[in-house]
Write an enzyme that holds these catalytic residues in place. Structure first.
Site, PDB file in Angstrom:
ATOM      1  CE1 TYR A 156      -4.016   2.047   0.509  1.00  0.00           C
ATOM      2  CE2 TYR A 156      -2.753   3.158   2.222  1.00  0.00           C
ATOM      3  CZ  TYR A 156      -3.858   3.103   1.395  1.00  0.00           C
ATOM      4  OH  TYR A 156      -4.801   4.095   1.445  1.00  0.00           O
ATOM      5  NE  ARG A 197     -10.161   1.907   6.990  1.00  0.00           N
ATOM      6  CZ  ARG A 197     -10.449   2.679   5.946  1.00  0.00           C
ATOM      7  NH1 ARG A 197      -9.655   3.674   5.633  1.00  0.00           N
ATOM      8  NH2 ARG A 197     -11.519   2.456   5.209  1.00  0.00           N
TER       9      ARG A 197
HETATM   10  N1  UDP Z   1      -5.956  -0.500  16.011  1.00  0.00           N
HETATM   11  C1  UDP Z   1      -6.388  -0.931  17.258  1.00  0.00           C
HETATM   12  N2  UDP Z   1      -7.466  -1.766  17.297  1.00  0.00           N
HETATM   13  C2  UDP Z   1      -8.131  -2.190  16.183  1.00  0.00           C
HETATM   14  C3  UDP Z   1      -7.689  -1.737  14.921  1.00  0.00           C
HETATM   15  C4  UDP Z   1      -6.588  -0.882  14.865  1.00  0.00           C
HETATM   16  O1  UDP Z   1      -5.826  -0.582  18.299  1.00  0.00           O
HETATM   17  O2  UDP Z   1      -9.105  -2.953  16.320  1.00  0.00           O
HETATM   18  C5  UDP Z   1      -4.820   0.442  15.949  1.00  0.00           C
HETATM   19  C6  UDP Z   1      -3.749   0.134  14.890  1.00  0.00           C
HETATM   20  O3  UDP Z   1      -2.767  -0.719  15.412  1.00  0.00           O
HETATM   21  C7  UDP Z   1      -3.208   1.527  14.609  1.00  0.00           C
HETATM   22  C8  UDP Z   1      -4.404   2.446  14.789  1.00  0.00           C
HETATM   23  O4  UDP Z   1      -5.340   1.709  15.566  1.00  0.00           O
HETATM   24  O5  UDP Z   1      -2.213   1.886  15.532  1.00  0.00           O
HETATM   25  C9  UDP Z   1      -5.049   2.853  13.476  1.00  0.00           C
HETATM   26  O6  UDP Z   1      -5.241   1.677  12.736  1.00  0.00           O
HETATM   27  P1  UDP Z   1      -6.115   1.646  11.414  1.00  0.00           P
HETATM   28  O7  UDP Z   1      -6.078   0.225  10.936  1.00  0.00           O
HETATM   29  O8  UDP Z   1      -7.424   2.270  11.665  1.00  0.00           O
HETATM   30  O9  UDP Z   1      -5.375   2.603  10.386  1.00  0.00           O
HETATM   31  P2  UDP Z   1      -3.839   2.903  10.020  1.00  0.00           P
HETATM   32  O10 UDP Z   1      -3.670   4.310  10.406  1.00  0.00           O
HETATM   33  O11 UDP Z   1      -2.932   2.010  10.826  1.00  0.00           O
HETATM   34  O12 UDP Z   1      -3.759   2.624   8.579  1.00  0.00           O
END
Ligand code: UDP
Length: 340
Positions: A156, A197
């Protein structure tokens, strides 16, 4: 570029979370909208309110394949192409990594060629992921980033970086009028329940009484922008008369830790779920916050919806979606593909 009702706008990923809001906004403006989506993460539900609109035309196809000739206008020209095609949720884009990379490289290349043929303006939906795990904070457009080219996020991050490169090469060599928006974390209605997410995961877990999954120690940060603000920023960038040298950050600079986000959602939903720690996904960025001074200066844009209000609207959306049958089918929460 023409304004309002005379415009023909081609939106890839138009059945997705951000893409469907874009389709709706341009239809409301009076434009005709051609939407292409492979339905990998897009959904017909997202199109529900305008699918039958006489100025809306949807084709199910993949941008890595040649764009179906039949969907292209014979007598008219496309005025604006918005490339919002690509899964954006880590578990989803990592599930088919080669396809993610090709979506960004092959897909963006053929759309840029189409823009050249039609003398159309081109708006690329890029991402804050191009900064990787940033060493500069907040992230400003002049920062080149810190990306692992071989890790599981690379399909990505590097795909989107290559897409930006293609955009600026088409601008320099072929005269295509390109604009590149680096979109930071966005949330709101039309995220899929199984998106994976953090915002959709935590809200759906809280509303259904499942365990809330907090990855790592929860001290990593993100800055969340409500989708209507983002769409407003994208449209201002598309409408800007030009002379923009590089990419433009679009996001809400209100930074918070994931532990604080979880606490907020628990409070707002009055959830009785327990919070469980899960391993941090590989290469999960530690901090992320946009510097939006360029967008503010160029476009007069700043986000208007604060996190409390945006979460309220997002929770209301999921309350509607989470019918008893859906809840039964949603017991297994989305998991990250690779963990540290
Ligand atoms: N995250 C979390 N719990 C979840 C999903 C994601 O704590 O159920 C954390 C993930 O590790 C990251 C942040 O939330 O640090 C944002 O993750 P997301 O997948 O929404 O988007 P990213 O910014 O990582 O693409």
């Amino acid at each position: 570029m023409k304004n309002g009702k005379d415009r023909l706008v081609f939106i890839t990923g138009g059945a997705g979370f951000i893409g469907s809001h874009l389709c709706e906004a341009y239809l409301d403006d009076g434009a005709s909208v051609l939407c292409l989506d492979n339905m990998q993460t897009g959904s017909h539900d997202n199109l529900e309110s305008f699918a039958q609109h006489p100025r809306f035309h949807m084709v199910e196809a993949d941008v890595t394949a040649p764009i179906p000739e039949a969907m292209l206008p014979r007598s008219a020209t496309i005025d604006l192409i918005i490339n919002a095609a690509c899964a954006a949720s880590p578990p989803q884009y990592q599930a088919q990594p080669q396809h993610t990379m090709l979506t960004n490289v092959v897909g963006t290349n053929s759309l840029l060629a189409l823009a050249e043929t039609h003398a159309a303006r081109f708006l690329q939906c890029s991402t804050s992921e191009i900064y990787g795990d940033p060493l500069v904070h907040p992230q400003i457009e002049s920062y080149w980033g810190n990306v692992n080219p071989t890790g599981p996020r690379a399909c990505y991050d590097e795909g989107k970086r290559a897409a930006e490169t293609l955009c600026f090469d088409y601008k320099r060599h072929n005269g295509v009028d390109v604009r590149v928006a680096r979109i930071f974390n966005t949330y709101g209605p039309r995220m899929q329940i199984s998106d994976g997410r953090v915002v959709s995961n935590v809200i759906c877990q809280a509303l259904t009484g499942r365990e809330i999954t907090l990855y790592g120690d929860g001290q990593q940060t993100r800055s969340f922008c409500f989708v209507t603000d983002l769409v407003d920023g994208l449209r201002r960038l598309a409408d800007h008369p030009g002379g923009i040298d590089g990419a433009v950050n679009l996001g809400n600079p209100n930074e918070l830790t994931m532990a604080d986000l979880v606490a907020m959602v628990v409070r707002m939903t009055k959830a009785r779920s327990t919070i469980v720690q899960r391993p941090l996904p590989v290469d999960d960025p530690q901090r992320r916050k946009p510097d939006i001074s360029l967008a503010t200066a160029l476009l007069g844009w700043t986000p208007a919806v604060d996190l409390n209000e945006g979460l309220k609207r997002t929770i209301a959306f999921f309350v509607d979606r989470l019918t008893p049958e859906v809840i039964v089918g949603e017991r297994a929460a989305a998991e990250p593909i690779a963990v540290q």
